[in-house]
Design a protein around this motif. Sequence first.
Motif, PDB file in Angstrom:
ATOM      1  N   ARG A   1      -9.056   9.051  -0.059  1.00 35.46           N
ATOM      2  CA  ARG A   1      -8.061   9.996   0.463  1.00 35.46           C
ATOM      3  C   ARG A   1      -7.093   9.312   1.424  1.00 35.46           C
ATOM      4  O   ARG A   1      -5.894   9.596   1.419  1.00 35.46           O
ATOM      5  N   TYR A   2      -7.626   8.415   2.230  1.00 32.99           N
ATOM      6  CA  TYR A   2      -6.751   7.692   3.167  1.00 32.99           C
ATOM      7  C   TYR A   2      -5.790   6.773   2.405  1.00 32.99           C
ATOM      8  O   TYR A   2      -4.620   6.640   2.775  1.00 32.99           O
ATOM      9  N   ALA A   3      -6.282   6.152   1.342  1.00 27.46           N
ATOM     10  CA  ALA A   3      -5.424   5.281   0.526  1.00 27.46           C
ATOM     11  C   ALA A   3      -4.290   6.084  -0.112  1.00 27.46           C
ATOM     12  O   ALA A   3      -3.138   5.628  -0.160  1.00 27.46           O
ATOM     13  N   VAL A   4      -4.612   7.275  -0.597  1.00 24.82           N
ATOM     14  CA  VAL A   4      -3.582   8.142  -1.183  1.00 24.82           C
ATOM     15  C   VAL A   4      -2.555   8.539  -0.126  1.00 24.82           C
ATOM     16  O   VAL A   4      -1.341   8.572  -0.389  1.00 24.82           O
ATOM     17  N   LYS A   5      -3.045   8.810   1.071  1.00 26.98           N
ATOM     18  CA  LYS A   5      -2.148   9.172   2.178  1.00 26.98           C
ATOM     19  C   LYS A   5      -1.194   8.019   2.504  1.00 26.98           C
ATOM     20  O   LYS A   5       0.008   8.227   2.723  1.00 26.98           O
ATOM     21  N   VAL A   6      -1.725   6.803   2.493  1.00 25.80           N
ATOM     22  CA  VAL A   6      -0.900   5.618   2.769  1.00 25.80           C
ATOM     23  C   VAL A   6       0.170   5.442   1.690  1.00 25.80           C
ATOM     24  O   VAL A   6       1.340   5.160   1.985  1.00 25.80           O
ATOM     25  N   LEU A   7      -0.222   5.627   0.438  1.00 24.50           N
ATOM     26  CA  LEU A   7       0.727   5.458  -0.664  1.00 24.50           C
ATOM     27  C   LEU A   7       1.832   6.513  -0.627  1.00 24.50           C
ATOM     28  O   LEU A   7       3.000   6.210  -0.900  1.00 24.50           O
ATOM     29  N   LYS A   8       1.464   7.736  -0.303  1.00 16.53           N
ATOM     30  CA  LYS A   8       2.486   8.787  -0.216  1.00 16.53           C
ATOM     31  C   LYS A   8       3.457   8.516   0.927  1.00 16.53           C
ATOM     32  O   LYS A   8       4.659   8.781   0.817  1.00 16.53           O
ATOM     33  N   LEU A   9       2.930   7.964   2.013  1.00 19.13           N
ATOM     34  CA  LEU A   9       3.792   7.593   3.138  1.00 19.13           C
ATOM     35  C   LEU A   9       4.726   6.448   2.740  1.00 19.13           C
ATOM     36  O   LEU A   9       5.905   6.432   3.112  1.00 19.13           O
ATOM     37  N   ALA A  10       4.194   5.514   1.953  1.00 20.11           N
ATOM     38  CA  ALA A  10       5.011   4.391   1.481  1.00 20.11           C
ATOM     39  C   ALA A  10       6.109   4.872   0.537  1.00 20.11           C
ATOM     40  O   ALA A  10       7.244   4.377   0.575  1.00 20.11           O
ATOM     41  N   GLN A  11       5.773   5.839  -0.311  1.00 17.59           N
ATOM     42  CA  GLN A  11       6.777   6.397  -1.222  1.00 17.59           C
ATOM     43  C   GLN A  11       7.858   7.145  -0.449  1.00 17.59           C
ATOM     44  O   GLN A  11       9.042   7.079  -0.793  1.00 17.59           O
ATOM     45  N   LYS A  12       7.435   7.824   0.596  1.00 22.57           N
ATOM     46  CA  LYS A  12       8.396   8.571   1.414  1.00 22.57           C
ATOM     47  C   LYS A  12       9.370   7.627   2.116  1.00 22.57           C
ATOM     48  O   LYS A  12      10.570   7.913   2.226  1.00 22.57           O
TER      49      LYS A  12
ATOM     50  N   MET B   1      -0.260  -0.836  -9.674  1.00 25.02           N
ATOM     51  CA  MET B   1      -1.670  -1.204  -9.551  1.00 25.02           C
ATOM     52  C   MET B   1      -1.893  -2.090  -8.327  1.00 25.02           C
ATOM     53  O   MET B   1      -2.893  -1.950  -7.614  1.00 25.02           O
ATOM     54  N   GLY B   2      -0.961  -2.992  -8.062  1.00 24.81           N
ATOM     55  CA  GLY B   2      -1.072  -3.844  -6.883  1.00 24.81           C
ATOM     56  C   GLY B   2      -0.956  -3.044  -5.596  1.00 24.81           C
ATOM     57  O   GLY B   2      -1.680  -3.301  -4.617  1.00 24.81           O
ATOM     58  N   LEU B   3      -0.053  -2.069  -5.597  1.00 19.26           N
ATOM     59  CA  LEU B   3       0.099  -1.204  -4.419  1.00 19.26           C
ATOM     60  C   LEU B   3      -1.159  -0.384  -4.172  1.00 19.26           C
ATOM     61  O   LEU B   3      -1.612  -0.251  -3.027  1.00 19.26           O
ATOM     62  N   ALA B   4      -1.712   0.168  -5.241  1.00 21.96           N
ATOM     63  CA  ALA B   4      -2.928   0.975  -5.102  1.00 21.96           C
ATOM     64  C   ALA B   4      -4.089   0.124  -4.588  1.00 21.96           C
ATOM     65  O   ALA B   4      -4.872   0.565  -3.740  1.00 21.96           O
ATOM     66  N   ALA B   5      -4.182  -1.103  -5.088  1.00 20.40           N
ATOM     67  CA  ALA B   5      -5.252  -2.004  -4.638  1.00 20.40           C
ATOM     68  C   ALA B   5      -5.088  -2.341  -3.160  1.00 20.40           C
ATOM     69  O   ALA B   5      -6.069  -2.347  -2.395  1.00 20.40           O
ATOM     70  N   ALA B   6      -3.849  -2.608  -2.741  1.00 17.09           N
ATOM     71  CA  ALA B   6      -3.598  -2.929  -1.332  1.00 17.09           C
ATOM     72  C   ALA B   6      -3.881  -1.731  -0.434  1.00 17.09           C
ATOM     73  O   ALA B   6      -4.437  -1.878   0.663  1.00 17.09           O
ATOM     74  N   ALA B   7      -3.513  -0.535  -0.907  1.00 17.49           N
ATOM     75  CA  ALA B   7      -3.778   0.677  -0.117  1.00 17.49           C
ATOM     76  C   ALA B   7      -5.280   0.912   0.026  1.00 17.49           C
ATOM     77  O   ALA B   7      -5.756   1.322   1.094  1.00 17.49           O
ATOM     78  N   LEU B   8      -6.021   0.643  -1.028  1.00 21.93           N
ATOM     79  CA  LEU B   8      -7.479   0.796  -0.954  1.00 21.93           C
ATOM     80  C   LEU B   8      -8.090  -0.227  -0.002  1.00 21.93           C
ATOM     81  O   LEU B   8      -9.022   0.091   0.754  1.00 21.93           O
ATOM     82  N   TYR B   9      -7.574  -1.441  -0.038  1.00 15.47           N
ATOM     83  CA  TYR B   9      -8.091  -2.460   0.883  1.00 15.47           C
ATOM     84  C   TYR B   9      -7.783  -2.077   2.332  1.00 15.47           C
ATOM     85  O   TYR B   9      -8.632  -2.225   3.221  1.00 15.47           O
TER      86      TYR B   9
END
Length: 303
Positions: free
Chosen positions: A236-247, A257-265
């Motif tokens: 959930r935190y990774a999804v939150k980070v990605l949505k913030l990055a998209q914003k 896929m690279g962005l999702a992996a980095a957000a998970l890390y």
Amino acid sequence: MVDKAKNLKAKCPRCAKGKLLTDNESGETFCSKCGFVLTEKVVESGPEWRSFTQDEHGDRARAGAPTSLTMHDMGLATIISPANKDASGRPLTSSMRSTIERLRTWDSRSQVHEPVDRNFRQAFSELNRLKDKLAISDQVIEKAAYIYRKALDKGLVRGRSISALMASALYAACRAAETPRNLKDVEQAANIKRKDIARCYRLLVKELDLKMPVTDSVQCVARIASKIGIEEKTKRYAVKVLKLAQKNEVSAGKDPMGLAAAALYLACVKNDEDKTQRDIAEAANVTEVTIRNRYKGLKDTVS
């Protein structure tokens, strides 16, 4: 037993106040307020026979499988029954049996007589193999078959590998349905060079005028996380980070896929979850360098 009519917004045409109800026993549709009967008999859309077991249902059903674009004949062809019995159930004579056997042979040959049918058979057998390897849904497979049929109609298959074009059609279908499968996944499953699949994919997009949506990196999170067993709060935190990055438009032009992996890390570091860059990189099919580069940008976005 009285049920509400399928259209819950339908009102009585007489009083315009009551809702329409249906009596399943008498087959009448009437108003709940004034009792006005609209129809006296409701057509039963189900079968006229009853079955009490699964075997009975299979024996009594007279309809075949639904049509599908993933069959060379769309599932509309007929076959001669393999049972050597006549309509009365009596066994066939030896002379008639040999005649029927010969007819079966010619019937099966006639179904793939045209070059187009042979092409479809080869392509769709490859498609079914890729479906099992990549765990693709039937909806995406139907879309891939549709794209391949359009490509064949336009003459794009001539002079090109059937397997490569089928793999690129599947990749295009995954992109269109927003199913998280990248070129590397398709390459490994199809055992075809990535550049060949990419070349055919660009050809399909150009010639068939396909409109491809941008792959959402948020959809890739669950796939990576399930492979290495990441906790739900980290996802959930990774999804939150990605949505913030998209914003903040940080994710533009980056590999999803690279962005999702980095957000998970980043989420694993935040929640003290013991996952290394190598673990996440292997699950996401990206390099550790990609994760480190994307991690820096995402970290700046969060902070």
